[in-house]
Design an enzyme around this catalytic site. Structure first.
Site: not given
Length: 1333
Positions: A803, A881, A1262
């Site tokens: 990423e 998160r 995920e």
């Protein structure tokens, strides 16, 4: 001597190589010289199987043609004279016809990213060439040397099970709970039991396989003559007779003897050793012979391990049991020794002479007193393998001119017993932590010890025998007293320094005792006499299971999903299990990955130069040695950057380090040469001097030195003080969660092609993030972004690792292309990739939880610390998160969570599937399990009691709508028959003292959206051509998750045309600009909506033509639109509405919706060794109305198995200086075929449409990963049962079990008489071998 010609065959074509270089591997030759790119490079050390090919040759001893699989990355081409090679391209293709092996793996959804697929196909193909109707067990054994990171293995095994002679069907066996005939069916909703139809498969016809080249068959009787091949630095001599070999060895005592190259190959590639002369003795008859003598079986030293194994299996079958004790012990070690690819070439002699301190075979050979015959010119002697044979680290008794001729493995005698033990992190293909061989011989007819040998590997710098202890036992009886004495003796005799290489000191010392105890019990069982005299110890029936060798049932699995409605049109593919669109090409090796793009005429190779110090000033860089390497072009450093050397998401990184380095693996520069091999040599020639600075490596270091990025992150709700005051009970503690390496099978790769005009450049990159790749290159080169095109066809896996970190490679390669004006390529070696690119963030949590007697949680406070590494990268979003998921699925009225990012001198950690969520949720489940234990209540009740309800507000004040978790929970309890299982576990634990089972059910709630709200946008571009075909492009990249397949399904439904008319070629910055990274599980949601919108625009434009010709075809309407000059190209754009959260006010919506799931798992642990096996897992996952159940179930299983790696297997080891020890598959263990649960069942929740996403689907990438925590807590449950039974060792009820729950942690937590003998105090100022970072 002039060099000889090398002759071999590849896929039936003859290859004659006049300049064979001994340093060239078959893999490099296939890919570069022959242009056969189906065989992949995954690790370069024989550990992943991506490069598997089949070799066939005429065997002079067996007088027949033999087929075997090998790792092409280790096979030197010089060893292939007169051998036929078969690669994945040679057995079938989509252009002609696929081979049944290729067809079945593709149609049974066994290929996701497809990078490991050709290797798996070739392992299976080789098995079928040798055994056209294999058993399920043979199929599983064939894959011991193959790894896959995407699928979770289940679909591969299920697809190939159709080749098994029993078809993998139990034949309606009443007792089998997994029998397909016992599945309850609910008539109202059709649940489909199978994702593919075996009856559609082509049958396997062994007579249709390619023949062995007749030319090689004609040569079978021609005498073999000595061959010589001379390369740039190495000379290879293939000796044909023993006399030649001994003469050569006398003239060149330093020459290396190589048969399989499975050790020397690795030393040359990874340890930069050079062996100027290599002699290959593989053809010499004396070294290959097998002789059955009066005292045992004698094997020539060049016999491959696979043939040793075969011979011993036959011997065990035909000889009386008492004679084969040694053979069975050797077989038990060979069973978990390595993959087929290594065993079929690695020789038994090489294994012994290699003298590895952790050899699996040497302790067994030493314990059995095997005899070795050593010869040199004019001498011959026989020695026993004993203490003196290995005088020092990797040294043997052989003089320089001697060679090992043969090994005699002895028959055992009456009254003699031998066992072998090994404990590693993973069962298949793993290097042991401790390995051992133990033998006892009793005086005839008694239980009085006449001889005792206890030998170990992994306890010193060589294989050792515990002589002091074993000599003391002679003429004692086999009873408790002897056991106590040996254990006390071993604990004293086998000492390991606290800083011993390999670490795990207490674990390894405990294993030596545990193994002896197992041996003691095994011998008792074999003696089996019920005499009541004291000379023989008693065998407690609850101890019996401790002696069982590892046995695994064939895998059983079901996947349940909802069928599409009866009235859905046949061409509408949404909701159907359509195989991945590229799966057939992936299975045949035709799918093109970045490094498979053919080489350009003037292409150059780049290799990065990285720091060897964690924190230091660079004093000097000397490239004079590098410049002497043939093919050297230039050295690149920060001085060569035309634009800006500053890079990174937050501009806190540099393209090349200038004056100081901040981690080992920090990029300082790069060398550019004509070939990758020369680049590796040139890189070794660059000499850098440093002035070291103090380094911060661990989270604890960072906390102590107040080394953090940014300020503290915090979410707070309710009144903590009041909450803790009301609580009946408060528990506090800490939990450490280790990091994880992505281990995508395809390492980072970039090709940069300069266009020569206006700074234009085209890059082919394996990346999830085309936009940042483009902007970083443009900034570094100082050109506008419109000059840089980035193209991605597919990746061989990503998982978050591509990423942002892919840019460190692509930016350097772009600079090299700019400076040289030539195309430049760089594909990182596995060891570089693991070192440089970072992984999942290790977390340390300190928690305090307040709760009532009933188990109701009233207050929670958790401080989270993550090891961010040497730059920010995505660490802040990851911590956010983690905080958003610190509640997992539980309503906690008073809560405070804080997060700090530790700034350390490690390579920057980055995104990894789950993105901080799994860490936050594991901490939640950890304190939840402690609450249940403290209250003395069943864990599943406490979890259910605290679960959110529909309409509740989370701790970040988002309302839960469409909360299907209770449905998933109830269905999982029912499907797994939880209560019945719980009773069976308790019964098992009562009956078995040294083996324990554990059971756990765990929910998950995962928020779907990028938490950086503007990233929730996507674009699509749709072109309709005049023949009616559609070219579709969108912003997402394909990395195996099936995104392109889903997008084609979406467009097919939107345009109402069959999927065959729609094609996606690649993702590129010149078709859809400014794309978000393919990440956060949201790509199908975002791009699907964008594709849908673009299709709607096209349909609106076609509407008038449809009205004119209501019965016309799609092609008619398209032609009419074109002839009426109507545009047939459209863009679509979508952004997720109403997102945006503020940490200041704890308000706003961070997530568009949530995905839910529940998993129940059962495990069994061996309390003596810490080994565990995954018996059962049941998953119920809410994926809305699935766009493609095959892909979604593939994601659930693949995510789960990756989580299983995170929580139980994968452990990164760093030295106190901050250097990564675990840099390849030999030291870093991802789950393998045998790691998955024996019963693995996945159900997609039915009737749960999700109104927030395209066609009522849900994100799936995920969320399932965290469900593997059910395995972690099942292990914790089993340890709890073990500790409860050993109350005399003052075990506290609550104990800390950090993640991953490796055999070491499991064994050390099961305290008993053996662990108490092995407590190793840590001395002050002693540096351990590895640190917990």
């Amino acid at each position: 001597m002039t060099a000889d010609e090398l002759v071999f065959f590849v896929n039936g074509k003859k290859v004659v190589e006049k300049n064979a270089d001994p340093e060239t591997t078959l893999l490099a030759y296939l890919r570069r010289k022959l242009g056969l790119s189906g065989t992949k490079l995954g690790c370069g050390e024989g550990g992943c199987g991506a490069c598997t090919v089949m070799l066939s040759k005429y065997d002079h001893l067996q007088k027949k043609i033999v087929h075997f699989s090998v790792n092409a990355c280790l096979a030197p081409i010089c060893s292939l004279h007169h051998v036929a090679v078969t690669t994945v391209e040679g057995i079938g293709s989509t252009k002609t016809r696929l081979h049944p092996v290729q067809e079945r793996i593709a149609k049974s959804h066994g290929s996701q990213c497809g990078f490991c697929t050709p290797g798996i196909v070739m392992s299976m193909y080789t098995l079928l060439r040798n055994q056209p109707e294999p058993t399920m067990e043979e199929i599983e054994d064939a894959f011991q040397g193959n790894l896959c990171r995407c699928t979770g293995y289940r679909p591969i095994l299920q697809g190939f099970r159709t080749f098994a002679r029993d078809g993998g069907c139990c034949g309606g066996n009443e007792t089998n709970p997994n029998c397909c005939m016992n599945q309850k069916t609910n008539m109202a909703v059709t649940l489909s039991p199978s994702l593919f139809k075996p009856e559609d498969f082509m049958p396997l016809d062994p007579s249709q396989e390619p023949i062995f080249p007749p030319e090689l068959l004609r040569l079978k009787d021609a005498p073999q003559k000595q061959l010589c091949f001379e390369g740039e630095r190495v000379k290879w001599i293939q000796a044909s007779t023993l006399k030649e070999l001994l003469d050569l060895k006398a003239q060149h005592p330093d020459a290396k003897l190589v048969v399989g190259n499975t050790e020397i190959g690795i030393e040359m590639k990874f340890k930069n050793k050079l062996f100027p002369l290599i002699i290959c003795p593989a053809w010499i008859p004396e070294l290959n012979s097998v002789e059955h003598g009066p005292e045992g079986i004698s094997f020539g030293a060049a016999c491959p391990l696979s043939s040793v194994e075969k011979t011993l299996v036959d011997a065990v079958a035909n000889l009386p049991v008492y004679k084969t004790e040694v053979f069975r012990a050797v077989l038990e070690q060979l069973r978990w020794f390595a993959g087929k690819q290594v065993k079929s070439v690695a020789s038994i002699g090489g294994n012994i002479i290699n003298a590895s301190p952790i050899s699996d075979l040497n302790p067994v050979l030493m314990a059995s007193g095997a005899k070795l015959t050593l010869v040199s010119r004019g001498t011959k002697r026989t020695v026993r393998v004993d203490q003196t044979f290995f005088p020092a680290y990797r040294k043997t008794l052989l003089s320089q001119e001697e060679i090992l001729l043969s090994i005699e493995i002895p028959f055992s005698r009456e009254g003699e017993f031998l066992s072998a033990f090994k404990q590693a992190s993973r069962r298949e293909d793993d290097i042991a932590k401790v390995t051992s061989g133990m033998r006892v011989l009793f005086n005839p007819g008694t239980t009085e010890v006449k001889e005792l040998a206890i030998c170990y590997g992994g306890m010193a710098d060589r294989t050792i025998s515990a002589l002091k202890t074993s000599r003391k036992q002679l003429s004692k009886f086999w009873n408790e007293e002897l056991l106590q004495d040996v254990c006390a003796g071993l604990a004293e005799e086998l000492h390991l320094a606290p800083d011993a290489p390999g670490g795990m000191v207490e674990f390894r010392r405990t294993l030596t005792l545990s193994f002896f105890f197992k041996f003691y019990l095994t011998v008792l069982q074999k003696l089996g006499r019920g005499d009541s005299d004291d000379s023989l110890g008693k065998l407690d029936p609850t101890f019996a299971s401790a002696t069982l060798l590892f046995q695994k049932d064939p895998p059983a699995n079901t996947q349940l999903f909802q069928e599409v409605p009866k009235d859905q049109p046949a061409e509408d593919m949404v909701g159907r299990p359509l195989p991945h669109l590229a799966s057939s090409m992936q299975a045949s090796g035709e799918a093109v990955y970045c490094d498979d793009i053919p080489r350009y005429e003037n292409e150059l190779s780049l290799r990065l130069i990285t720091s060897t110090k964690a924190h230091a000033k660079i004093k000097s860089i000397d490239t004079s040695e590098a410049q002497k390497v043939p093919g050297f072009v230039c050295f690149l450093s920060a001085d060569d950057v035309p634009g800006s050397n500053v890079t990174g998401l937050l501009n806190d990184e540099t393209v090349f380090a200038t004056d100081k380095v901040t981690c080992i693996g920090h990029i300082i520069g790069a060398v550019v040469t004509d070939t990758p091999e020369h680049a590796q040599r040139a890189a070794q020639g660059v000499k850098i001097t440093y002035e070291e600075l103090p380094a911060i490596i661990t989270i604890e270091d960072a906390i102590k030195n107040n080394s953090f990025y940014g300020s503290e992150l915090k979410i707070e709700k309710g009144d903590l003080k009041k909450g803790f005051a009301e609580a009946d009970n408060v528990v506090s503690g800490e939990l450490y969660i280790g990091g994880q390496e992505h281990f995508y099978l395809e390492t980072q790769c970039t090709i940069a092609v300069p266009k020569g005009e206006e700074g234009e450049m085209e890059l082919f990159v394996s990346t999830q993030n085309t936009m940042k790749t483009q902007s970083f290159v443009a900034k570094m080169l100082g050109v506008p972004e419109n000059r840089i095109v980035v193209r991605v066809k597919r990746m061989g896996g990503g998982f978050g690792g591509k990423e942002t970190r892919s840019t460190v490679v692509s930016t350097a390669v772009a600079l090299a292309a700019h400076k040289t004006g030539c195309p430049v390529r760089c594909m990182l070696d596995r060891d570089e990739d693991m070192l440089i690119t970072g992984g999942r963030h290790p977390f340390l949590a300190r928690y305090k939880v307040g709760f009532m007697k009933t188990g109701k949680i009233v207050a929670l406070e958790v401080d989270h610390y993550s090891n961010a590494g040497n730059t920010m990268d995505l660490s802040q979003s990851i911590m956010e998160r983690a905080l958003f998921h610190m509640d997992n699925s539980y309503k906690i009225p008073n809560i405070r969570g804080t997060g700090r990012l530790c700034k350390t001198n490690l390579p920057s950690n980055t995104a990894f599937r789950g993105f901080g969520g799994p860490q936050g949720m594991l901490i939640a489940e950890y304190w939840m399990s402690e609450v249940a234990v403290t209250c003395g209540l069943p864990a599943e009740e406490v979890r259910r009691k605290n679960m959110y309800k529909e309409g509740d507000l989370t701790h970040f004040n988002q309302k839960l709508e469409g909360f299907t978790l209770p449905r998933c929970w109830d269905e999982c309890l029912e499907r797994s028959q939880y209560q019945k299982r719980r009773e069976e576990v308790e019964k098992f634990n009562k009956e078995n003292y040294w083996k324990k089972r554990g059971l756990c059910i765990i929910p998950t709630k995962f928020g779907i959206s990028f938490t950086l709200s503007f990233l929730n946008q996507a674009g699509a571009l749709v072109h309709v051509y005049t023949d009616g075909s559609v070219l579709l492009t969108h912003g997402g990249t394909e990395m195996g998750q099936g995104l392109h397949t889903k997008m084609v399904q979406v467009a097919s439904r939107a345009l109402k045309i069959p999927t065959s008319k729609i094609y996606i070629s690649e993702t590129s910055t010149n078709t859809v600009p400014n794309t978000s990274p393919t990440a956060a599980s949201a790509s199908a949601d975002l791009n699907g909506q964008a594709v849908y919108k673009a299709c709607q625009t096209i349909l609106e434009r076609l509407e008038p033509f449809k009205k004119q010709k209501p019965n016309g075809s799609w092609e008619d309407w398209v032609t009419d639109a074109y002839t009426n000059a109507v545009s047939l190209s459209a863009t679509g754009f979508y952004k997720t509405p109403d997102l945006g959260y503020s940490f200041e006010t704890n308000s706003g919506k961070p997530f568009h919706y949530f995905s839910y799931g529940v998993a129940c798992s059962e495990v069994e642990i061996d309390c003596l060794t810490g080994d565990h096996k995954n018996l059962h897992t049941d998953i119920v996952m809410d994926v809305g109305s699935s766009l493609n159940p095959a892909i979604d179930i593939g994601q659930v299983e693949g995510g789960f198995v990756q989580g299983l790696g995170l929580f139980t297997l994968e452990e990164l080891h760093y030295s106190p200086e901050g250097s990564l020890h675990t840099r390849g598959p030999s030291t870093y263990k991802i789950p393998s075929f045998g790691s998955i649960p024996v019963e693995f069942r996945v159900t997609l929740l039915r009737d749960a449409p999700n109104k927030k996403a395209i066609y009522a689907s849900k994100a799936v990438g995920e969320p399932p990963l965290f469900l593997a925590a059910s395995i972690f807590f099942a292990i914790k449950d089993a340890i709890h049962a073990a500790r409860a039974q050993r109350a005399d060792y003052t075990t506290k009820q609550l104990f800390q079990l950090d993640s991953p729950a490796t055999p070491e942690k499991i064994r050390n937590a099961c305290v008993d008489e053996f662990t108490s003998l092995c407590i190793t105090g840590v001395q002050e100022n002693c540096k351990p071998w590895s640190l917990r970072v």
